[in-house]
Motif scaffolding. Structure first.
Motif, PDB file in Angstrom:
ATOM      1  N   PRO B 271     -65.692  -5.163  64.039  1.00  0.00           N
ATOM      2  CA  PRO B 271     -66.188  -6.370  63.358  1.00  0.00           C
ATOM      3  C   PRO B 271     -67.502  -6.128  62.602  1.00  0.00           C
ATOM      4  CG  PRO B 271     -65.380  -6.944  65.513  1.00  0.00           C
ATOM      5  CD  PRO B 271     -65.323  -5.453  65.425  1.00  0.00           C
ATOM      6  N   GLU B 272     -68.325  -5.214  63.126  1.00  0.00           N
ATOM      7  CA  GLU B 272     -69.584  -4.878  62.457  1.00  0.00           C
ATOM      8  C   GLU B 272     -69.352  -4.534  60.984  1.00  0.00           C
ATOM      9  OE1 GLU B 272     -72.741  -4.765  63.454  1.00  0.00           O
ATOM     10  OE2 GLU B 272     -73.786  -3.052  62.611  1.00  0.00           O
ATOM     11  N   VAL B 273     -68.274  -3.812  60.716  1.00  0.00           N
ATOM     12  CA  VAL B 273     -67.977  -3.443  59.336  1.00  0.00           C
ATOM     13  C   VAL B 273     -67.823  -4.701  58.484  1.00  0.00           C
ATOM     14  CG1 VAL B 273     -66.313  -2.308  57.847  1.00  0.00           C
ATOM     15  CG2 VAL B 273     -66.855  -1.335  60.069  1.00  0.00           C
ATOM     16  N   TYR B 274     -67.117  -5.674  59.041  1.00  0.00           N
ATOM     17  CA  TYR B 274     -66.877  -6.901  58.268  1.00  0.00           C
ATOM     18  C   TYR B 274     -68.126  -7.768  58.223  1.00  0.00           C
ATOM     19  CZ  TYR B 274     -62.281  -5.086  58.269  1.00  0.00           C
ATOM     20  OH  TYR B 274     -61.227  -4.244  58.062  1.00  0.00           O
ATOM     21  N   ILE B 275     -68.966  -7.649  59.257  1.00  0.00           N
ATOM     22  CA  ILE B 275     -70.237  -8.381  59.259  1.00  0.00           C
ATOM     23  C   ILE B 275     -71.100  -7.890  58.093  1.00  0.00           C
ATOM     24  CG2 ILE B 275     -72.410  -8.576  60.543  1.00  0.00           C
ATOM     25  CD1 ILE B 275     -70.632  -8.664  63.097  1.00  0.00           C
ATOM     26  N   ILE B 276     -70.980  -6.605  57.797  1.00  0.00           N
ATOM     27  CA  ILE B 276     -71.744  -6.047  56.694  1.00  0.00           C
ATOM     28  C   ILE B 276     -71.110  -6.396  55.362  1.00  0.00           C
ATOM     29  CG2 ILE B 276     -72.338  -3.842  55.613  1.00  0.00           C
ATOM     30  CD1 ILE B 276     -72.600  -2.756  58.517  1.00  0.00           C
ATOM     31  N   PHE B 277     -69.784  -6.487  55.380  1.00  0.00           N
ATOM     32  CA  PHE B 277     -69.070  -6.468  54.124  1.00  0.00           C
ATOM     33  C   PHE B 277     -68.750  -7.886  53.609  1.00  0.00           C
ATOM     34  CE2 PHE B 277     -64.369  -6.500  53.451  1.00  0.00           C
ATOM     35  CZ  PHE B 277     -64.337  -6.145  52.130  1.00  0.00           C
ATOM     36  N   LEU B 278     -68.587  -8.864  54.511  1.00  0.00           N
ATOM     37  CA  LEU B 278     -68.273 -10.217  54.043  1.00  0.00           C
ATOM     38  C   LEU B 278     -69.391 -10.836  53.201  1.00  0.00           C
ATOM     39  CD1 LEU B 278     -66.293 -11.946  56.946  1.00  0.00           C
ATOM     40  CD2 LEU B 278     -65.448 -10.836  54.892  1.00  0.00           C
ATOM     41  N   PRO B 279     -70.671 -10.744  53.610  1.00  0.00           N
ATOM     42  CA  PRO B 279     -71.704 -11.309  52.730  1.00  0.00           C
ATOM     43  C   PRO B 279     -71.674 -10.668  51.346  1.00  0.00           C
ATOM     44  CG  PRO B 279     -72.650 -10.767  54.860  1.00  0.00           C
ATOM     45  CD  PRO B 279     -71.255 -10.209  54.845  1.00  0.00           C
ATOM     46  N   ALA B 280     -71.339  -9.368  51.314  1.00  0.00           N
ATOM     47  CA  ALA B 280     -71.258  -8.689  50.018  1.00  0.00           C
ATOM     48  C   ALA B 280     -70.159  -9.313  49.171  1.00  0.00           C
ATOM     49  CB  ALA B 280     -71.008  -7.204  50.231  1.00  0.00           C
ATOM     50  N   LEU B 281     -69.053  -9.683  49.805  1.00  0.00           N
ATOM     51  CA  LEU B 281     -67.985 -10.348  49.053  1.00  0.00           C
ATOM     52  C   LEU B 281     -68.484 -11.677  48.488  1.00  0.00           C
ATOM     53  CD1 LEU B 281     -64.815  -9.717  51.234  1.00  0.00           C
ATOM     54  CD2 LEU B 281     -65.792  -8.340  49.418  1.00  0.00           C
ATOM     55  N   GLY B 282     -69.313 -12.362  49.291  1.00  0.00           N
ATOM     56  CA  GLY B 282     -69.889 -13.609  48.800  1.00  0.00           C
ATOM     57  C   GLY B 282     -70.736 -13.380  47.557  1.00  0.00           C
ATOM     58  N   MET B 283     -71.500 -12.278  47.571  1.00  0.00           N
ATOM     59  CA  MET B 283     -72.324 -11.967  46.396  1.00  0.00           C
ATOM     60  C   MET B 283     -71.431 -11.693  45.200  1.00  0.00           C
ATOM     61  SD  MET B 283     -75.101  -9.435  48.103  1.00  0.00           S
ATOM     62  CE  MET B 283     -75.907  -9.905  49.611  1.00  0.00           C
TER      63      MET B 283
END
Lengths: 319, 640
Positions: B271-283
């Motif tokens: 999940p850590e990977v997605y914790i890093i990556f989801l906000p980036a998708l928001g950007m």
């Protein structure tokens, strides 16, 4: 370079075929996405030049539905592709496990940072214990029983099979059906401490005849020393510090902390692939193991120059 | 009723506006002086500090990466040696995951979420400051250890038994486990803060289905943090107990199990990977919408994809453990789950392409970074599908193929969008514009350097190069590709230096940005750049997803008392105004509490007496923190 895409066993072949299926599918998807992105860019730019870049807060509903349908179509296509890959993966996975022919049992015990290899025989006295070299006959499934003596290691021979962890307190298994005679690189693949980089396992796939000849030779106890130097070396070895950790079958040295050295001269490498086996390298290794493999569990032997010569002679005679 | 919502602008007199501004400035005044620096709780200030800190750690992690690349540049190299090399890759991984990626994404959230939802600040300003200081102390602790040669050396995953008391004596692993505890505590605090800010402080009218996608991404991520981080805190606590007081959670000789560690760690780690990556998708969504000059195609599928990713992200940790020899059927399930998670990511990429396709593109630097993101991330996603397949994973697991894969996902999926986001929001953060030409040069260099560095690693892995080796023999033939990767790393460095130069130049002499340089759609662009400490003079209210494009700038909330730090609490679903809440002002106690936490966690490595000591210190700090203040003003604003 050799590796996973140069398969020499049934299992590695199945995996490499599966890999190429995934690769070409992936390449197609990547190209499609990139083309779509480029076309989108060109169209979007052209539109901006034509209509200016004022924001369009409410796009036309019918056009918007068409775009959403396109997204849906792309999604459905991706799902189909992914299901295809899943099925391919499960089908391919059936080939990486063992097969019915009577297998050759081999036991591999990983230590920091070397490999202990055992070939059990029909009688308990037939047990062959060797180290840092795996010999397998072509055309016969080898059933590897994997254990770890200290920390977690992982056995990986890319040409022959995917990797399998060796975990303290667990026994894991790995089947290999080698098809092509040759020498292949094996390596520890799980970080296991300071000398993880120098924990290699050369693998020799041999014709069945050569393999059984090798196994028969390994079953013999160590040859008795035949020269005065070797005789002195044997005495130093069995009465001195070496015997605290090592075994040479047929002598008083019978400890199991370090690699079994009964036929050490028959091996191609020293210290799990750290250096090629030659009298010069062996002498360098014995005089200062920590320089050649810092962190190794082998302590400095503290032998004098002449003692070193004798021990090297002795070990060199252990074919 | 403490507030009223005006649906149209009221023509206030100029003097009344000036009075309002004066009073707001006075109420939300930033602290001054040396002591004030430590008391500040304003969310933009804390978020800026957190951003700068995170980028400093990014630079340190980058230097470690370069040192490792130098060591691997040629065979049989003796530049660093095994002991330093092990510390370097452990600290590099831990820094990038715990001290850079998660905090930087949370810092962007802390800065932008309140602005985007039309709030004056975050829900818990003091907790925010506490989270920052905890993170800072943890990070400094890690680097003090590294520079004193007690840096952790068992990998960012610290598998037992290697990291256990028998095989890692000394304090190195204890440092690692405490640093993890520090950063997870900080991440959990920030996540709680973001969730409450998003759910309770949104501008009236900003129902959930009108929230900007970036806010959705931060919200979903924060929930993931709350479910994922406790697993690793539990794991590191068990490890600390094994090491410090002789428990045997992971000791197989007496009934413990080293695999337990792996399950706990990866239940967090994936999940850590997605914790890093989801906000980036928001950007990415924010950038794509702004520079396509139109709403995103498929808002609902985008939101559902974020949520689906969050759920699926918890169902595939076992694909890190295929090589441990778990049952085949179970592995099949995790293969399916791992392959499935490509679907929501795919949906989002399709939606962005459809948006660009039908937009009126403005090819500004942030959009270039988004293009780079798509190209790199799709490669990373596809190699991700490969490692989801058990047979393929058994070959490439723990090799340089995975090193390539994870950098394609994390740098392509998170750092490129982040750099795009930095270029996009820089005017808001600083009031200055970045130079477009330097920005594009920076993009071209980072993109080229990145691919030169990491693409060859795919091949190295397939050819048989395992991870985490400090050297290799010349006969392996790994030399040339490794040299190429090292050269690429320096090109990547050059690209990042160009970005940095651009930032420094803009800070010194950048063009004035004005409130809305990109003609964007979301609320943060309706306030001054950088925003005043109170952010909104009048709290806005919202009637659509793209408020600034829909021409409702004049709809504001009236009747809040500017003489108190009032925020408007709204309902979680439809953001109907509920009540006014008065936030506490600046305080030294968050810092002191963080110091108490730090003292406790660090002393714990040396003596169990740290626990009672920490309890006492913590009690004192919390009493100070929550000491009731006499209300200077009537607590509730009067009805106008």
């Amino acid at each position: 370079m050799t590796g996973a895409l140069d398969p020499a066993s049934t299992q590695a072949l199945a995996i490499s075929i599966l890999w190429w299926v995934f690769f070409w599918t992936g390449l197609f998807v990547f190209a499609a996405v990139l083309v779509a992105l480029v076309v989108a860019c060109v169209r979007g730019r052209r539109r901006a030049r034509r209509e200016g870049s004022a924001a369009e807060a409410v796009p036309e509903r019918s056009l918007e539905q068409r775009r959403e349908r396109a997204v849906l179509a792309a999604t459905v296509l991706s799902v189909v592709i992914l299901i295809g890959l899943l099925v391919a993966s499960i089908v391919g996975g059936r080939y990486i496990y063992g097969n019915p022919s009577p297998p050759l049992p081999v036991k591999v015990i990983a230590h920091q940072w070397w490999w202990e290899i055992q070939y059990p025989g029909p009688r308990s006295s037939d047990l062959v214990v060797t180290a840092n070299e795996l010999h397998l006959p072509a055309g016969r499934t080898a059933e590897l029983e994997l254990q770890a003596a200290d920390v977690i290691h992982s056995l990986w021979i890319p040409n022959l099979q995917g990797k399998r962890d060796l975990i303290p307190g667990h026994t894991t298994r790995l089947s290999i059906l080698p098809e092509r005679v040759g020498r292949y690189d094996g390596h520890c693949a799980e970080f296991c401490g300071l000398e993880h980089a120098r924990m290699e396992l050369p693998v020799f796939v041999e014709s069945p005849e050569r393999f059984s000849a090798w196994l028969t030779a390994q079953r013999r106890p160590a040859p008795a020393p035949s020269t005065p130097e070797a005789e002195r070396g044997a005495r130093i070895f069995t009465k001195g510090p070496c015997a605290m950790c090592h075994t040479v079958t047929g002598t008083d040295a019978a400890a199991s902390v370090g690699p079994d050295l009964t036929h050490v001269a028959s091996r191609a490498w020293l210290a799990a692939g750290a250096l090629p086996n030659s009298p010069r390298n062996l002498r360098a290794w014995l005089s200062d193991p920590q320089r050649l493999k810092p962190g190794s569990q082998m302590p400095p032997t503290g032998l004098s120059e002449s003692e070193l010569d004798d021990v090297v002679h002795y070990l060199g005679s252990l074919r | 009723m403490t507030s009223t919502v005006a649906t149209e602008s009221t023509p206030d007199s100029r003097s009344e506006d000036a009075r309002l501004e004066r009073e707001l400035t006075d109420t939300w005044r930033l602290c001054r002086g040396f002591a004030g620096w430590f008391c500040e709780t304003n969310h933009t200030v804390i978020a800026r500090r957190m951003l700068v800190t995170a980028f400093v750690f990014f630079a340190l992690g980058g230097v470690e990466a370069l040192l490792m690349r130098l060591e691997l540049a040629r065979p049989d190299n003796h530049f660093i040696g095994p002991d330093r090399y092990d510390q370097l890759f452990t600290v590099h991984g831990s820094t990038m995951m715990f001290l850079f990626a998660v905090p930087v994404m949370q810092a962007m959230g802390i800065y932008l979420v309140p602005l985007m939802v039309g709030a004056r600040t975050v829900a818990f300003p003091r907790l925010n400051a506490y989270a920052y200081y905890t993170y800072l102390i943890g990070g400094v602790f890690l680097y003090v250890s590294l520079f004193t040669d007690t840096g952790p050396d068992t990998g960012w995953f610290s598998y037992v038994p290697l990291s256990g008391p028998q095989f890692s004596p000394g304090k190195r692993v204890d440092v690692w486990s405490q640093v993890v505890t520090f950063t997870e505590l900080s991440a959990l605090s920030t996540a709680a803060n973001l969730i409450v800010t998003t759910l309770k402080l949104r501008a009236p009218g900003m129902a959930l289905n009108r929230m900007p996608l970036f806010v959705w991404a931060e919200l979903v991520t924060s929930f993931m943090v709350i479910f994922a981080m406790p697993a690793v805190m539990l794991a590191t606590m068990c490890l600390a107990l094994d090491r410090l007081v002789g428990t045997h959670f992971f000791n197989s000789a007496v009934g413990g199990d080293p695999l337990l560690w792996q399950h706990l760690f990866w239940f967090f780690g994936h999940p850590e990977v997605y914790i890093i990556f989801l906000p980036a998708l928001g950007m990415v969504s924010s950038i794509v919408v702004t520079f396509s000059r139109r709403p995103v195609v498929g808002y609902l599928p985008m939101v559902l994809s974020l949520v689906a990713t969050a759920f699926l992200g918890f169902g595939l940790w076992v694909h890190h453990m295929f090589a441990t020899g778990l049952a085949e059927l179970g592995q099949g399930f995790f293969t399916a789950a791992s392959i499935m998670i490509a679907i929501p990511s795919g949906v989002q990429i399709f939606c962005w392409i459809a948006t660009l396709w039908s937009g009126r593109l403005v090819l500004a630097t942030p959009l270039w970074f988004v293009f780079g993101f798509v190209a790199i991330f799709v490669v990373g996603g596809l190699s991700g599908v490969m490692v989801a397949s058990v047979p393929i994973d058994l070959q490439v697991h723990d090799t340089f193929f995975v090193v390539a894969h994870l950098h394609y996902v994390l740098i392509g999926g998170a750092v490129f969008p982040l750099l795009g986001g930095i270029h996009y929001w820089f005017p808001k953060l600083t009031g200055r514009m970045l130079d477009e030409r330097l920005g594009k040069a920076g993009f071209v260099l980072t993109f080229t350097g990145f691919n030169l560095t990491f693409f060859p690693m795919h091949l190295l892995g397939l050819h048989g190069m395992p991870r985490r080796i400090y050297t290799y023999r010349a006969a392996t033939g790994f030399g040339p590709l490794n040299l190429l990767a090292t050269v690429g790393a320096f090109v990547l460095l050059a690209g990042l230096l160009v970005v940095l130069t651009n930032v420094v130049r803009a800070l010194l002499s950048g063009r004035d940005a004005g409130p809305d340089p990109w003609q964007s759609d979301t609320l943060e662009w309706s306030v001054a750049s950088p925003p005043a400490p109170y952010v909104y003079e009048h709290l806005p209210c919202v009637a659509g997803r793209y408020p600034l494009w829909e021409g409702i700038r004049d709809c504001v909330v009236e009747g809040m008392d500017p003489r108190q730090r009032q925020v408007l609490v709204t309902a979680a679903l439809d953001a109907a105004p509920d009540h006014v809440y008065v936030l506490p002002g600046p305080s030294i106690w968050p810092l002191l509490s963080a110091v108490a936490t730090g003292v406790t966690f660090i002393t714990m490595i040396f003596t169990p007496w740290a626990v009672p000591l920490g309890l006492a210190l913590g009690t004192v700090c919390l009493v100070g923190w929550f000491w009731p203040r006499p209300p200077h003003e009537p607590l509730l604003a009067e009805q106008p």
